[in-house]
Design a protein around this motif. Sequence first.
Motif, PDB file in Angstrom:
ATOM      1  N   PRO A  35      80.958 -92.559  86.763  1.00 11.05           N
ATOM      2  CA  PRO A  35      80.360 -92.651  87.608  1.00 11.05           C
ATOM      3  C   PRO A  35      78.868 -93.297  87.749  1.00 11.05           C
ATOM      4  N   ASP A  36      78.473 -93.770  88.841  1.00 10.26           N
ATOM      5  CA  ASP A  36      76.968 -94.467  88.795  1.00 10.26           C
ATOM      6  C   ASP A  36      75.700 -93.317  88.583  1.00 10.26           C
ATOM      7  N   TYR A  37      75.461 -93.521  87.190  1.00 10.45           N
ATOM      8  CA  TYR A  37      74.479 -92.367  87.244  1.00 10.45           C
ATOM      9  C   TYR A  37      73.199 -92.561  87.761  1.00 10.45           C
ATOM     10  N   LYS A  38      72.841 -93.812  88.653  1.00  7.72           N
ATOM     11  CA  LYS A  38      71.833 -94.307  89.378  1.00  7.72           C
ATOM     12  C   LYS A  38      71.641 -93.544  90.533  1.00  7.72           C
ATOM     13  N   GLN A  39      72.740 -93.053  90.839  1.00  4.75           N
ATOM     14  CA  GLN A  39      72.763 -92.210  92.261  1.00  4.75           C
ATOM     15  C   GLN A  39      71.789 -91.016  92.118  1.00  4.75           C
ATOM     16  N   LEU A  40      71.484 -90.383  90.909  1.00  6.66           N
ATOM     17  CA  LEU A  40      70.699 -89.428  90.522  1.00  6.66           C
ATOM     18  C   LEU A  40      69.288 -89.702  90.956  1.00  6.66           C
ATOM     19  N   ALA A  41      68.908 -90.919  91.296  1.00 10.51           N
ATOM     20  CA  ALA A  41      67.492 -91.472  91.450  1.00 10.51           C
ATOM     21  C   ALA A  41      67.180 -90.827  92.964  1.00 10.51           C
ATOM     22  N   ASP A  42      68.331 -90.940  93.780  1.00 11.76           N
ATOM     23  CA  ASP A  42      68.220 -90.555  95.201  1.00 11.76           C
ATOM     24  C   ASP A  42      68.670 -89.073  95.365  1.00 11.76           C
ATOM     25  N   TYR A  43      69.059 -88.203  94.398  1.00 12.19           N
ATOM     26  CA  TYR A  43      69.572 -87.135  94.668  1.00 12.19           C
ATOM     27  C   TYR A  43      68.817 -85.924  95.277  1.00 12.19           C
ATOM     28  N   ASN A  44      69.310 -85.612  96.386  1.00 14.52           N
ATOM     29  CA  ASN A  44      68.802 -84.360  97.160  1.00 14.52           C
ATOM     30  C   ASN A  44      69.611 -83.186  96.992  1.00 14.52           C
ATOM     31  N   PRO A  45      69.383 -82.062  96.257  1.00 13.72           N
ATOM     32  CA  PRO A  45      70.274 -81.070  96.297  1.00 13.72           C
ATOM     33  C   PRO A  45      70.671 -80.167  97.909  1.00 13.72           C
ATOM     34  N   PRO A  46      71.823 -79.855  98.114  1.00 21.05           N
ATOM     35  CA  PRO A  46      71.938 -79.038  99.083  1.00 21.05           C
ATOM     36  C   PRO A  46      70.814 -78.037  99.482  1.00 21.05           C
ATOM     37  N   THR A  47      70.326 -77.784 100.206  1.00 23.79           N
ATOM     38  CA  THR A  47      69.469 -76.571 100.443  1.00 23.79           C
ATOM     39  C   THR A  47      69.655 -75.970 101.943  1.00 23.79           C
ATOM     40  N   VAL A  48      68.967 -74.919 102.159  1.00 23.78           N
ATOM     41  CA  VAL A  48      69.001 -73.930 103.281  1.00 23.78           C
ATOM     42  C   VAL A  48      68.559 -74.402 104.457  1.00 23.78           C
ATOM     43  N   THR A  49      69.236 -74.430 105.554  1.00 22.73           N
ATOM     44  CA  THR A  49      68.700 -74.974 106.747  1.00 22.73           C
ATOM     45  C   THR A  49      68.159 -73.375 107.248  1.00 22.73           C
ATOM     46  N   ARG A  50      67.020 -73.378 107.698  1.00 23.88           N
ATOM     47  CA  ARG A  50      66.549 -72.205 108.249  1.00 23.88           C
ATOM     48  C   ARG A  50      66.171 -72.217 110.021  1.00 23.88           C
ATOM     49  N   VAL A  51      66.812 -71.294 110.602  1.00 27.60           N
ATOM     50  CA  VAL A  51      66.414 -71.086 112.082  1.00 27.60           C
ATOM     51  C   VAL A  51      65.648 -70.199 112.223  1.00 27.60           C
ATOM     52  N   HIS A  52      64.266 -70.514 112.816  1.00 28.88           N
ATOM     53  CA  HIS A  52      63.201 -69.497 113.435  1.00 28.88           C
ATOM     54  C   HIS A  52      62.891 -69.439 114.759  1.00 28.88           C
ATOM     55  N   ALA A  53      62.521 -67.984 115.196  1.00 30.21           N
ATOM     56  CA  ALA A  53      62.323 -67.878 116.684  1.00 30.21           C
ATOM     57  C   ALA A  53      61.042 -68.516 116.939  1.00 30.21           C
ATOM     58  N   GLY A  54      60.651 -68.208 118.160  1.00 34.75           N
ATOM     59  CA  GLY A  54      59.393 -69.126 118.753  1.00 34.75           C
ATOM     60  C   GLY A  54      58.084 -68.280 117.927  1.00 34.75           C
ATOM     61  N   ASP A  55      58.528 -67.199 117.595  1.00 36.62           N
ATOM     62  CA  ASP A  55      57.147 -66.535 116.752  1.00 36.62           C
ATOM     63  C   ASP A  55      57.046 -66.737 115.267  1.00 36.62           C
ATOM     64  N   GLY A  56      58.342 -67.602 114.887  1.00 36.24           N
ATOM     65  CA  GLY A  56      58.303 -67.727 113.507  1.00 36.24           C
ATOM     66  C   GLY A  56      59.190 -66.813 112.706  1.00 36.24           C
ATOM     67  N   LEU A  57      59.830 -65.923 113.320  1.00 40.23           N
ATOM     68  CA  LEU A  57      60.542 -65.031 112.665  1.00 40.23           C
ATOM     69  C   LEU A  57      61.858 -65.533 112.467  1.00 40.23           C
ATOM     70  N   LEU A  58      62.526 -65.301 111.132  1.00 39.12           N
ATOM     71  CA  LEU A  58      63.765 -65.996 110.932  1.00 39.12           C
ATOM     72  C   LEU A  58      64.762 -65.454 111.667  1.00 39.12           C
ATOM     73  N   ILE A  59      65.810 -66.503 112.187  1.00 43.37           N
ATOM     74  CA  ILE A  59      66.913 -65.859 112.884  1.00 43.37           C
ATOM     75  C   ILE A  59      68.239 -66.022 111.866  1.00 43.37           C
ATOM     76  N   PHE A  69      64.751 -75.790  96.603  1.00 40.34           N
ATOM     77  CA  PHE A  69      64.208 -76.779  95.617  1.00 40.34           C
ATOM     78  C   PHE A  69      62.837 -76.928  95.321  1.00 40.34           C
ATOM     79  N   VAL A  70      62.497 -76.750  93.990  1.00 42.26           N
ATOM     80  CA  VAL A  70      61.103 -76.537  93.507  1.00 42.26           C
ATOM     81  C   VAL A  70      60.661 -77.889  92.620  1.00 42.26           C
ATOM     82  N   PRO A  71      59.838 -78.620  92.822  1.00 38.69           N
ATOM     83  CA  PRO A  71      59.574 -79.727  91.963  1.00 38.69           C
ATOM     84  C   PRO A  71      59.168 -79.249  90.685  1.00 38.69           C
ATOM     85  N   ILE A  72      59.186 -80.348  89.711  1.00 42.89           N
ATOM     86  CA  ILE A  72      59.024 -79.598  88.177  1.00 42.89           C
ATOM     87  C   ILE A  72      57.440 -79.451  88.250  1.00 42.89           C
ATOM     88  N   THR A  73      56.778 -80.182  88.811  1.00 45.79           N
ATOM     89  CA  THR A  73      55.227 -80.004  88.544  1.00 45.79           C
ATOM     90  C   THR A  73      54.784 -78.727  89.114  1.00 45.79           C
TER      91      THR A  73
END
Length: 599
Positions: A35-59, A69-73
């Motif tokens: 496999p082409d290891y260079k694809q890791l350069a553009d890797y974006n891991p699957p993360t959670v989609t969050r849907v919020h109400a109009g007041d910001g409360l999570l739905i 996802f948390v950057p190493i820094t």
Amino acid sequence: MLRAIGFLFSILLLLTMLGVGGGLYVLYHFGRGLPDYKQLADYNPPTVTRVHAGDGLLIAEYAVEKRVFVPITAMQKRVINAFLSAEDKNFYSHPGIDFLGAVRAMVTNLANMGTQRRLKGASTITQQVAKNFLLTNEVSLERKIKEAILAFRIERAFTKDRILELYLNEIYLGLGSYGVAAAALNYFNKSLGELSIAEVAYLAALPKAPNNYHPFRYPETARSRRDWVIDRMLDDGHVTLGEALEAKAKPLQVRRREDTKFARAEYFLEEVRRRILERYGYKGLYESGFSVRTSVDPRLQGIADAILGKGLRVYDRRHGWRGPITNINPGDNWARQVAAVPPPPGLMGWKRAVVLAVSDKNVDIGFPGGALGVIPWAELKWAREALKKGKLGPPVRRAGEVLAIGDVIAVENVTSSTPKLEDEKPLSYPPNTYALRQIPEIDGGIVALDPHTGRVLAMSGGYDFSISEFNRVTQAKRQPGSAFKPFVYLAALEQGFTPSTLVLDAPFVIDQGPGLGKWKPANYTKKFYGPSPMRLGIEKSRNLMTVRLAQSIGMEKVVAAAGRFGVMDNMPAQLAMALGAGETTLLDLTTAYAQLVNG
């Protein structure tokens, strides 16, 4: 002597050449088609989609893998050090494969052969990245060789920090946790920066086999593995002796993630989900980590749900009692029996109960767990038998006409009676008093929106989402009836009519053609009122005035107005449509009314 030395040297040279040649062949053979290891350069891991109400409360949260996802820094140094000590202490110095570590692991495993000790692995973090991202979990020599080749290539293409970042955000750590940030939440209900030494050591103990160190199933094994990681951190100089002893003295305390407070808006949410799916596809919704801000107002949504539910229950109750959920033969173990009856969809806050005794005016009931209660006559006498075609049976005179011993029913705890008259005072009930309830067969929908912005503030497409996911606000095509009439009058106003224009309210007959009979619309009152101002026609919802007005201006004008406001597309230009005989959705009709308000 010289001849012997020359012979040995030749043998060594030949073996060296064979070894080099064999190594080159292995690199060539197994290095092809990797496999082409260079694809890791553009890797974006699957993360959670969050849907919020109009007041910001999570739905809601949508994800294939619940990952943050948390950057190493941004990661706490303590977290990084724990994983390096546990998995690959020479990570920042080896070229992708830790040859010294591999030899050490081999010697240790040979020494421990025949014992129950766990075999020591030698895969570096880079090798694990190669396996997790580019290869399979197949246990074979071929895969290990490919893993090693890819590890060398990855090390040449990426920085150490990038490789470590990929690893710490990708690894599975049990309890549905992908990546260290999700694991910190799921195991300890903390962010990465809040973790103690003992906690990061436990997380670092999990990558090899999270199920083997499950904190609830194998607490002793899990703690032993955690302490082993703490010892490795001490050996590598990441913690002091005092910190290590203090961390090892702590019990392994797992605090599961607190239940996230979600706003309840199932029908609205499903409509949002479907629209995101249509626009961005499956990967967009479940893997892209969108943050979706919607217009729904949780307070208004709660009111809409309550009002719709109440209206449906009242309507359903007027049409009679359809019988119990089921019937059992209660004996000494009646509590266990009623507990075994699955709660029907739509039960919501009501409870299941079994009838234990029936008198003329009261019913004794029991609940799963053994608690007891009473249904008084006032909360039972509404339950006249439901007959066909909406008819009701005779008034109930005794409780036995409604319920029998062994009936499993839905009940609601009540503290007082519901007055029938405004000036009537409610009757207080003693504790453990319940009212007979029935899940409605009828269903409906309700929607509320801001007429000035079009933002949907509340939407409920049915009594209960668990009963039916069909959204009666957006998917049900229904006849609007008299609710369509304002658009007929609007079309007339646009043609020069005024509110004071007289329109004849008199019999109206149209021959529909051979064999179809005559169409004779009528007012609700079955009366005729003669010439009347147009304003009165809409105020009183006069059918005959509306039809005559539509005929006067031409149905084409009405069709155009309906299409412009989005009430109906391609509506037939027939006079019956002026009385709302066409079909539209509740959302389209409400949106059209909002446009009237908005001018």
